[in-house]
Write an enzyme that holds these catalytic residues in place. Structure first.
Site, PDB file in Angstrom:
ATOM      1  N   ASN A  73      20.795  17.731  40.990  1.00  0.00           N
ATOM      2  CA  ASN A  73      19.412  17.321  40.712  1.00  0.00           C
ATOM      3  C   ASN A  73      18.572  17.561  41.973  1.00  0.00           C
ATOM      4  OD1 ASN A  73      17.070  15.617  40.739  1.00  0.00           O
ATOM      5  ND2 ASN A  73      17.882  14.553  38.959  1.00  0.00           N
ATOM      6  N   HIS A 124      14.398  15.611  44.564  1.00  0.00           N
ATOM      7  CA  HIS A 124      13.971  15.119  45.877  1.00  0.00           C
ATOM      8  C   HIS A 124      13.657  16.228  46.880  1.00  0.00           C
ATOM      9  CE1 HIS A 124      14.045  11.196  44.392  1.00  0.00           C
ATOM     10  NE2 HIS A 124      15.341  11.238  44.101  1.00  0.00           N
ATOM     11  N   HIS A 139      13.725  16.577  36.685  1.00  0.00           N
ATOM     12  CA  HIS A 139      13.113  15.562  35.811  1.00  0.00           C
ATOM     13  C   HIS A 139      11.594  15.727  35.898  1.00  0.00           C
ATOM     14  CE1 HIS A 139      12.959  10.957  34.744  1.00  0.00           C
ATOM     15  NE2 HIS A 139      12.210  11.691  33.941  1.00  0.00           N
ATOM     16  N   ARG A 163       8.672  14.131  35.268  1.00  0.00           N
ATOM     17  CA  ARG A 163       8.228  12.777  34.930  1.00  0.00           C
ATOM     18  C   ARG A 163       6.785  12.787  34.453  1.00  0.00           C
ATOM     19  NH1 ARG A 163      11.850   8.602  37.267  1.00  0.00           N
ATOM     20  NH2 ARG A 163      10.405   7.160  36.331  1.00  0.00           N
ATOM     21  N   ARG A 202       5.709  12.740  39.769  1.00  0.00           N
ATOM     22  CA  ARG A 202       5.833  12.286  41.160  1.00  0.00           C
ATOM     23  C   ARG A 202       6.662  13.229  42.032  1.00  0.00           C
ATOM     24  NH1 ARG A 202       9.550   6.943  40.384  1.00  0.00           N
ATOM     25  NH2 ARG A 202       7.876   6.417  38.953  1.00  0.00           N
ATOM     26  N   GLU A 214      15.352  16.919  32.385  1.00  0.00           N
ATOM     27  CA  GLU A 214      15.289  15.522  31.942  1.00  0.00           C
ATOM     28  C   GLU A 214      13.864  15.212  31.517  1.00  0.00           C
ATOM     29  OE1 GLU A 214      16.550  12.972  35.079  1.00  0.00           O
ATOM     30  OE2 GLU A 214      18.541  13.834  35.155  1.00  0.00           O
ATOM     31  N   THR A 236      15.383   6.110  37.393  1.00  0.00           N
ATOM     32  CA  THR A 236      15.738   5.717  36.018  1.00  0.00           C
ATOM     33  C   THR A 236      16.715   4.537  36.054  1.00  0.00           C
ATOM     34  OG1 THR A 236      15.621   8.085  35.626  1.00  0.00           O
ATOM     35  CG2 THR A 236      16.324   6.718  33.783  1.00  0.00           C
ATOM     36  N   GLU A 244      24.965  11.348  28.456  1.00  0.00           N
ATOM     37  CA  GLU A 244      25.160  11.173  29.898  1.00  0.00           C
ATOM     38  C   GLU A 244      25.261   9.676  30.141  1.00  0.00           C
ATOM     39  OE1 GLU A 244      23.216  13.698  32.653  1.00  0.00           O
ATOM     40  OE2 GLU A 244      23.069  12.118  34.158  1.00  0.00           O
ATOM     41  N   HIS A 272      23.931   9.119  37.968  1.00  0.00           N
ATOM     42  CA  HIS A 272      23.087   8.086  38.581  1.00  0.00           C
ATOM     43  C   HIS A 272      23.812   7.327  39.692  1.00  0.00           C
ATOM     44  CE1 HIS A 272      19.182   6.224  38.691  1.00  0.00           C
ATOM     45  NE2 HIS A 272      19.823   5.249  39.286  1.00  0.00           N
TER      46      HIS A 272
HETATM   47  N1  PXP Z   1      21.109  11.749  35.616  1.00  0.00           N
HETATM   48  C1  PXP Z   1      19.974  11.220  35.109  1.00  0.00           C
HETATM   49  C2  PXP Z   1      19.797  11.247  33.636  1.00  0.00           C
HETATM   50  C3  PXP Z   1      18.970  10.719  35.965  1.00  0.00           C
HETATM   51  O1  PXP Z   1      17.831  10.214  35.436  1.00  0.00           O
HETATM   52  C4  PXP Z   1      19.163  10.783  37.352  1.00  0.00           C
HETATM   53  C5  PXP Z   1      18.110  10.253  38.281  1.00  0.00           C
HETATM   54  O2  PXP Z   1      16.933  10.950  38.117  1.00  0.00           O
HETATM   55  C6  PXP Z   1      20.352  11.356  37.825  1.00  0.00           C
HETATM   56  C7  PXP Z   1      21.317  11.806  36.934  1.00  0.00           C
HETATM   57  C8  PXP Z   1      20.607  11.519  39.288  1.00  0.00           C
HETATM   58  O3  PXP Z   1      20.716  10.285  39.907  1.00  0.00           O
HETATM   59  P1  PXP Z   1      20.847  10.221  41.478  1.00  0.00           P
HETATM   60  O4  PXP Z   1      19.619  10.840  42.043  1.00  0.00           O
HETATM   61  O5  PXP Z   1      20.956   8.756  41.740  1.00  0.00           O
HETATM   62  O6  PXP Z   1      22.091  10.986  41.853  1.00  0.00           O
END
Ligand code: PXP
Length: 239
Positions: free
Chosen positions: A7, A10, A43, A45, A49, A70, A101, A151, A192
């Site tokens: 992901n 960031h 994602h 959003r 953001r 996402e 999330t 997931e 997550h």
């Molecule tokens: N999976 C989903 C569905 C999420 O919403 C997120 C956070 O945006 C993640 C995975 C990744 O989580 P993390 O950034 O805590 O690794």
């Protein structure tokens, strides 16, 4: 073989801190795949953001990477996602005030809406996933909703592991849910709050086929570099 989705939200958070173009999430998407990621998660959003519309469009347009987008259940976002055609979608709950999330979808409350959204994506052959809490009830509902994947929200087990608390009952809950989902022919993903330790614990569950990890990968890359972090995770999930 288990897969790693990285992901890169960031990367956009850091870019946005200056309001300029660097670091570029599109470049990051190409790089993480070269470094060993099996797919890229972003994602989009409602408040934009981190990832914005142009990032999502560019990242989804390139055929060089598999993109897991996402999205919330918001109509505009859903229509947008259908236009930009990612390879996969993962429907997540979204709350404007949350930092990230915070939990899985409320499948009971949103059953009708989710069913329509899933149908629209499946019609155009986009793999659908539901971000859910680890409960057997939600696995059964995901089956009724005809989702391709679930997931499992791993926030709770991740926190327990980080706080060095007992995590076995949460692990068993995730294991039981994974086994039932697999029995229903639903592919199981996890995501997550994952770091090396929690990922290692969860990778012992055979039914989990994909890990989606963001914050820890980007944070840890400050110390050892993105490529090394991705390689470490690939090694952990290979079992
Ligand atoms: N999976 C989903 C569905 C999420 O919403 C997120 C956070 O945006 C993640 C995975 C990744 O989580 P993390 O950034 O805590 O690794």
């Amino acid at each position: 073989m288990k897969r790693l989705g990285v992901n890169i939200d960031h990367i956009a958070t850091v870019r946005n801190a200056r309001g300029e173009n660097h670091p570029d999430p599109f470049h990051a998407a190409l790089q993480v795949v070269k470094m060993g990621a099996d797919s890229v998660t972003i994602h989009l959003r409602e408040d934009r953001r981190h990832i914005n519309d142009l990032d999502a469009k560019k990242i989804c347009q390139t055929k060089k990477i598999l993109v897991n987008l996402e999205i919330s259940m918001n109509d505009k976002i859903v229509n947008n996602a259908l236009k930009i055609k990612p390879n996969y979608i993962c429907i997540v709950p979204e709350n404007r005030k949350e930092v990230t999330t915070e939990g899985g979808l409320n499948l009971i409350k949103n059953k009708k809406k989710l069913s329509k959204i899933i149908e629209r994506f499946k019609k155009v052959k986009i793999r659908t996933s539901l971000f859910i809490n680890p409960t057997l009830k939600d696995i059964k509902l995901s089956k009724e909703l005809n989702a391709d994947c679930v997931e499992i929200h791993t926030g709770k087990i991740s926190n327990l592991v980080k706080l060095k608390k007992k995590y076995n009952s949460e692990l068993n809950r995730i294991r039981k849910c994974s086994i039932l989902a697999k029995k229903f022919n639903i592919e199981v993903h996890a995501g997550h709050g994952l770091d090396y330790k929690t990922t290692k614990i969860l990778s012992k569950i055979n039914e989990i086929e994909e890990f989606n990890i963001g914050h820890f990968i980007i944070g840890e890359s400050i110390f050892i570099g993105l490529s090394s972090v991705i390689k470490k995770f690939k090694k952990i999930i290979k079992n």
